[in-house]
Design an enzyme around this catalytic site. Structure first.
Site, mmCIF file in Angstrom:
data_model
loop_
_atom_site.group_PDB
_atom_site.id
_atom_site.type_symbol
_atom_site.label_atom_id
_atom_site.label_comp_id
_atom_site.label_asym_id
_atom_site.label_seq_id
_atom_site.Cartn_x
_atom_site.Cartn_y
_atom_site.Cartn_z
ATOM 1 N N ARG A 1 0.812 -1.210 0.000
ATOM 2 C CA ARG A 1 0.000 0.000 0.000
ATOM 3 C C ARG A 1 0.849 1.265 0.000
ATOM 4 O O ARG A 1 0.488 2.253 -0.644
ATOM 5 C CB ARG A 1 -0.942 -0.001 1.221
ATOM 6 C CG ARG A 1 -1.988 1.103 1.185
ATOM 7 C CD ARG A 1 -2.789 1.188 2.471
ATOM 8 N NE ARG A 1 -3.974 2.044 2.310
ATOM 9 C CZ ARG A 1 -4.704 2.490 3.322
ATOM 10 N NH1 ARG A 1 -4.392 2.178 4.573
ATOM 11 N NH2 ARG A 1 -5.754 3.276 3.088
ATOM 12 N N ASN B 1 -6.945 6.949 -1.094
ATOM 13 C CA ASN B 1 -6.574 5.545 -1.054
ATOM 14 C C ASN B 1 -7.569 4.899 -0.100
ATOM 15 O O ASN B 1 -7.584 5.197 1.086
ATOM 16 C CB ASN B 1 -5.133 5.385 -0.562
ATOM 17 C CG ASN B 1 -4.636 3.962 -0.674
ATOM 18 O OD1 ASN B 1 -5.060 3.096 0.067
ATOM 19 N ND2 ASN B 1 -3.703 3.736 -1.592
ATOM 20 N N SER B 2 -8.417 4.040 -0.633
ATOM 21 C CA SER B 2 -9.577 3.560 0.122
ATOM 22 C C SER B 2 -9.191 2.701 1.315
ATOM 23 O O SER B 2 -8.087 2.142 1.378
ATOM 24 C CB SER B 2 -10.513 2.769 -0.787
ATOM 25 O OG SER B 2 -11.014 3.568 -1.826
ATOM 26 N N MET B 3 -10.133 2.575 2.236
ATOM 27 C CA MET B 3 -9.962 1.736 3.420
ATOM 28 C C MET B 3 -9.666 0.302 2.979
ATOM 29 O O MET B 3 -10.407 -0.276 2.187
ATOM 30 C CB MET B 3 -11.241 1.797 4.249
ATOM 31 C CG MET B 3 -11.213 1.007 5.523
ATOM 32 S SD MET B 3 -12.796 1.251 6.391
ATOM 33 C CE MET B 3 -12.558 0.139 7.780
ATOM 34 N N PRO B 4 -8.573 -0.310 3.465
ATOM 35 C CA PRO B 4 -8.211 -1.654 2.998
ATOM 36 C C PRO B 4 -9.323 -2.690 3.138
ATOM 37 O O PRO B 4 -9.498 -3.530 2.241
ATOM 38 C CB PRO B 4 -6.993 -2.000 3.859
ATOM 39 C CG PRO B 4 -6.355 -0.672 4.106
ATOM 40 C CD PRO B 4 -7.500 0.275 4.304
#
Length: 392
Positions: free
Chosen positions: A37, A100-103
Site C-alpha cells: 500500500r 486511497n480507500s480503506m483496505p
C-alpha cells in the site's frame, strides 16, 4: 520512499488484521504482499476514520515519517486530493476528491468481484492506483483497464505502476463512459459512488459478468451493489455491504441553497408541532438515510449545529417548494417540528420510517438493485418486490 518500520503496524500487521476480519482472503494475499500500500500513497495524506467520512489533520511523510507509516498501515481511508486539486496543500479543502480507500473496503469489493484467471476488468476511478495494481498483479496487466478523470491523479498513478513494473492500460477520461475500445469486459468495478449506474458499464460487460459499484441516493446512505449482467441488457443483484465513496464527478449533487426556499428566514413560519415518533438523530443512520433516499429521491438534508451536540435537521425538496425542520437535543424524547410549503416533508419521512419498521428494519443485504435500459429500481428481498418511490 520511507524505510520499513520494524515495529507494528506494518504490512504484515495489517494483513493479519484484514485476514482476521475476513476482508482479505488467502487468494488475494500474494497480490497484497506484491503490491504494498505504501507505494501507492503520496507523501501528504489526511487520515480518515474506519467507517467514517471525516478526515484528520495533514500527515507529512517528510516531517512525520513514523506517523505516516502508521496511518498507511492502518485500516482507514486516506484522503490524498481535495477540490479537484485546487486547495492549499497544508490544509484540508472543502471536498475530498481522491483517496486511497480503506483496505477492508478494497478487499471486500475485490472479493465481491470474484475474478477468475484470464478475466478482463474495467476499473472506474484509478485514484492512487492501488486497486488497479492489485488487479494487474493477479490477472496480468494486459487484462486491466483503469479510467481516471483527473489527468494529474492519473499521471501519479501511472508513475506508481511503473515503480512496480506494472502496466495496466491507464485512460484519462470520464468514467461514466467506461472505455468501449477495451470491451467486452468480464468484470467492471467502480471506486466512486453513483446514484445511477451508467449504461456504458453494463453494455461493456459481457452477459454473465459482474458490475460492482458503490450506489446511494441523493439523501445519503451508500452500499456496494453486486450486479450480474443478463442477456437482455439488464443487470441485477443485491447490496453486499455499506460503503462511503466519493461521487463520480459526473453525478455530484448540486443542492439548492437553503436561502432559496420560501420563508426560511422567518422560522417558524410553518407552525410548530411536537413529535416523538421519529428522532432527527435516526435520519442520520446509514440504513435510514438509504431507505429515505430511495423512497423520497428528490429530498435532501442539511444540519445547523447548536451547542452541546444540539442541532436543527433540515429536510428540503429539490423543487425548492417545501422544507421541514426538526430540533434535536440529547436526552429529549420529543422534538419540535416545523413544516412549510405544499409538501409536509417531515410527515413523508415518518411514513418512510414506518414502512422500514413494518418490514423488519431491513439492512443493506435485504435490498437489491435492477438496472435496465429503461431505468433502475431498488427492491426488497426479491426483484419482484420494488421499494415504493413516493413521488408527489
Amino acid at each position: 520512499m520511507v524505510a520499513r518500520n520494524p515495529q507494528e503496524p506494518g504490512p504484515e500487521g495489517l494483513a493479519s488484521e484484514l485476514l482476521g476480519k475476513g476482508a482479505l482472503t488467502p487468494d488475494w494475499l500474494p497480490a497484497y504482499r506484491a503490491v504494498p500500500r505504501h507505494v501507492f500513497v503520496p507523501g501528504l495524506l489526511w487520515p480518515g476514520t474506519a467507517g467514517g467520512n471525516r478526515q484528520g489533520a495533514l500527515v507529512d511523510r517528510d516531517t512525520a515519517p513514523e506517523q505516516w507509516w502508521e496511518k498507511v498501515y492502518s485500516d482507514i481511508p486516506l484522503t490524498t486530493h481535495w477540490d479537484d486539486g485546487a486547495h492549499a496543500r497544508a490544509e484540508k479543502g472543502r471536498s475530498p476528491t481522491s483517496s486511497n480507500s480503506m483496505p477492508t473496503m478494497v478487499f471486500a469489493m475485490l472479493d465481491a468481484l470474484a475474478v477468475e484467471p484470464g478475466n478482463r476488468v474495467l476499473e472506474v476511478g484509478t485514484g492512487t492506483g492501488w486497486n488497479a495494481a492489485l488487479l494487474a498483479h493477479r490477472l496480468g496487466a494486459e487484462n486491466v483497464v483503469t479510467v481516471e478523470v483527473d489527468p494529474a491523479v492519473a499521471a501519479e498513478a501511472q508513475r506508481r505502476f511503473g515503480d512496480l513494473g506494472l502496466t495496466p492500460l491507464s485512460v484519462v477520461g470520464d468514467g461514466v463512459e467506461g472505455h468501449e475500445p477495451g470491451a467486452p469486459y468480464d468484470r467492471v468495478i467502480a471506486t466512486c459512488g453513483v446514484s445511477h449506474v451508467p449504461r456504458s458499464w453494463i453494455e461493456q460487460c459481457r452477459p454473465g459478468g459482474l458490475v460492482v459499484a458503490p450506489w446511494g441516493p441523493a439523501y445519503g446512505g451508500q452500499a456496494v451493489a453486486r450486479l450480474r449482467v443478463g442477456e437482455d441488457g439488464a443487470a441485477s443483484g443485491t447490496f453486499v455491504r455499506a460503503s462511503a465513496f466519493m461521487r463520480l464527478r459526473d453525478q455530484r449533487n448540486a443542492f439548492p441553497p437553503t436561502s432559496a426556499y420560501p420563508d426560511t428566514g422567518q422560522w417558524p413560519a410553518g407552525g410548530v408541532r411536537r413529535t416523538s415518533f421519529l428522532s432527527p438523530d435516526a435520519l442520520g443512520g446509514w440504513h435510514h438515510m438509504f431507505t429515505l433516499g430511495i423512497q423520497l429521491p428528490d429530498v435532501f438534508c442539511r444540519v445547523s449545529w447548536g451547542s452541546r451536540g444540539a442541532y436543527r435537521l433540515w429536510l428540503l425538496d429539490m423543487g425548492v417548494t417545501s422544507w421541514a425542520t426538526a430540533d434535536y437535543e440529547h436526552g429529549r424524547s420529543a422534538y419540535d417540528v416545523v413544516q412549510h410549503g405544499p409538501r409536509r416533508l417531515w410527515d413523508e419521512a415518518e411514513e418512510v420510517m414506518a414502512w422500514w419498521r413494518e418490514h423488519g428494519g431491513p439492512r443493506f443485504e435485504r435490498f437489491g438493485l435492477t438496472v435496465t435500459p429503461l431505468g433502475q429500481r431498488v427492491w426488497l428481498d426479491h426483484p419482484d418486490n420494488p421499494v415504493p418511490v413516493r413521488v408527489p
